[in-house]
Design a protein around this motif. Structure first.
Motif, PDB file in Angstrom:
ATOM      1  N   ARG A  12     -79.649 -74.830 124.830  1.00  0.00           N
ATOM      2  CA  ARG A  12     -80.693 -74.146 125.604  1.00  0.00           C
ATOM      3  C   ARG A  12     -80.664 -72.645 125.352  1.00  0.00           C
ATOM      4  O   ARG A  12     -81.708 -72.014 125.189  1.00  0.00           O
ATOM      5  N   ALA A  15     -82.028 -72.051 121.870  1.00  0.00           N
ATOM      6  CA  ALA A  15     -83.488 -72.216 121.817  1.00  0.00           C
ATOM      7  C   ALA A  15     -84.188 -70.999 122.407  1.00  0.00           C
ATOM      8  O   ALA A  15     -85.190 -70.509 121.858  1.00  0.00           O
ATOM      9  N   GLY A  19     -86.395 -68.458 120.237  1.00  0.00           N
ATOM     10  CA  GLY A  19     -87.790 -68.267 120.615  1.00  0.00           C
ATOM     11  C   GLY A  19     -88.153 -66.786 120.700  1.00  0.00           C
ATOM     12  O   GLY A  19     -89.250 -66.382 120.284  1.00  0.00           O
ATOM     13  N   PHE A  67     -85.792 -73.986 115.386  1.00  0.00           N
ATOM     14  CA  PHE A  67     -86.250 -73.994 116.776  1.00  0.00           C
ATOM     15  C   PHE A  67     -86.390 -75.428 117.287  1.00  0.00           C
ATOM     16  O   PHE A  67     -85.928 -75.766 118.382  1.00  0.00           O
ATOM     17  N   LEU A  71     -84.074 -77.202 120.174  1.00  0.00           N
ATOM     18  CA  LEU A  71     -84.849 -77.482 121.379  1.00  0.00           C
ATOM     19  C   LEU A  71     -84.764 -78.952 121.764  1.00  0.00           C
ATOM     20  O   LEU A  71     -84.688 -79.286 122.960  1.00  0.00           O
ATOM     21  N   ALA A  88     -90.457 -81.256 122.376  1.00  0.00           N
ATOM     22  CA  ALA A  88     -89.999 -80.111 121.590  1.00  0.00           C
ATOM     23  C   ALA A  88     -91.072 -79.653 120.617  1.00  0.00           C
ATOM     24  O   ALA A  88     -91.310 -78.438 120.461  1.00  0.00           O
TER      25      ALA A  88
END
Length: 359
Positions: A12, A15, A19, A67, A71, A88
């Motif tokens: 997490r 990700a 991002g 990513f 994710l 995702a």
């Protein structure tokens, strides 16, 4: 916090961090915002771009692949593998769509339906791989969990340390600066270079800067580790050198992977490794303090170091297309990294103090 929960939070955190990097790369250079007056969604029905290159396709696919990979395992396992892949991919598609729409307001960026399709494709491929191998990699039974439990301090503080090491490696893909150089505020703040280029002085400053940076980065990595083994630190430095060589050969001067290996850099590598080997024998509290001092000193030297005119030969290539976006991202990582690292060292010091108090 139990160790298992802390480790499961790593995808997490990865990700979220990745991002943010995507947002910056898609909106770089973040200047000149103004409306064009055109419909925001016109790009969705645009024909195939006339000057679109195969390299752009590859980079847009590869940019979103990690990513999707982190994710998918970041989502609850109860959703199932298929739902995880779908969610995702949808999240990545919404992020990419938002970035393409926002690019309507940047004169240096052009929204593209091809970019959007490539981003979604990359996220889908990454999510499929993440759903298959992500949970075994990040969960308790995976090797990454065992390695992290044995090597890295627990909890969110350990996760953030690993992310910072990843950002440091990303910063090494900046080819037009001294090896491991970071924290240059002159471009961010529009400050002039205080010293003129003189070969003898430059070599001396470069030697000291590289040596102190190796000491600071090595001790920074040691401060977030449980064990005193030097091998993870050696691997980190080797990966940094590899990233620098790949960036130089790929984005700067093709075939000149070791262009960064100047006389000052060679001397700095030798002195820095010797100093790091000696510092690893010190008590952990002294290593922690020395890491902060070394990072501060290295950052100061980075801002004093004159511009090397020999680096100017590759700037034309760095200003083209996706190279410009990637270069802007790596430069931002390099410029901000030592300040984030210093804040992290302070947090680790507080964490260790609270940990010892609870004992």
């Amino acid at each position: 916090m139990p160790l298992a929960r802390a480790v499961s939070s790593l995808p997490r955190h990865l990700a979220f961090a990745y991002g943010l990097l995507i947002v910056y790369a898609c909106l770089h250079p973040l200047t000149g915002w103004r409306p064009t007056g055109l419909p925001l969604l016109d790009f969705l029905a645009a024909p195939w771009p006339k000057y679109y290159r195969s390299a752009d396709i590859v980079l847009n696919v590869l940019g979103f692949l990690p990513f999707g990979f982190v994710l998918a395992p970041a989502l609850p396992q109860r959703l199932g593998r298929g739902a995880g892949v779908a969610i995702a991919t949808l999240a990545a598609a919404l992020l990419s769509f938002g970035m393409e729409v926002t690019q309507n307001f940047l004169p240096t960026r052009v929204p593209s339906n091809v970019d959007l399709a490539c981003n979604v494709t990359g996220a889908l491929l990454g999510a499929l791989a993440g759903a298959r191998w992500g949970h075994p990699l990040f969960d308790q039974s995976g090797w990454l969990h065992r390695w992290r439990s044995a090597r890295v301090i627990p909890g969110h503080i350990g996760d953030f340390g690993l992310i910072l090491l990843g950002l440091w490696l990303l910063a090494q893909f900046t080819p037009d600066r001294v090896l491991f150089g970071s924290g240059d505020l002159r471009q961010l703040l529009g400050l002039p270079t205080p010293l003129h280029f003189e070969p003898e002085r430059y070599i001396l400053l470069e030697t000291v800067q590289v040596a102190i940076t190796i000491l600071g980065v090595g001790l920074f990595a040691r401060c977030m580790m449980r064990s005193a083994s030097p091998w993870p630190i050696a691997l980190l430095l080797l990966l940094g050198i590899g990233a620098k060589s790949i960036a130089t050969a790929s984005f700067y001067l093709p075939g000149e992977a070791l262009l960064w290996l100047t006389p000052g850099t060679r001397q700095g590598l030798l002195l820095g490794l010797l100093a790091l080997a000696a510092a690893l024998l010190l008590a952990s509290v002294l290593q922690h303090a020395l890491a902060g001092v070394a990072l501060l000193a290295a950052t100061s030297l980075t801002n004093l170091l004159p511009e090397n005119p020999y680096f100017e030969v590759g700037h034309r290539m760095l200003g083209q297309g996706n190279f410009l976006n990637f270069h802007g991202l790596t430069e931002l990582s390099a410029n901000l990294w030592p300040f984030l690292a210093l804040a992290y060292l302070s947090a680790v010091g507080l964490w260790r103090g609270e940990h010892l108090t609870r004992r």
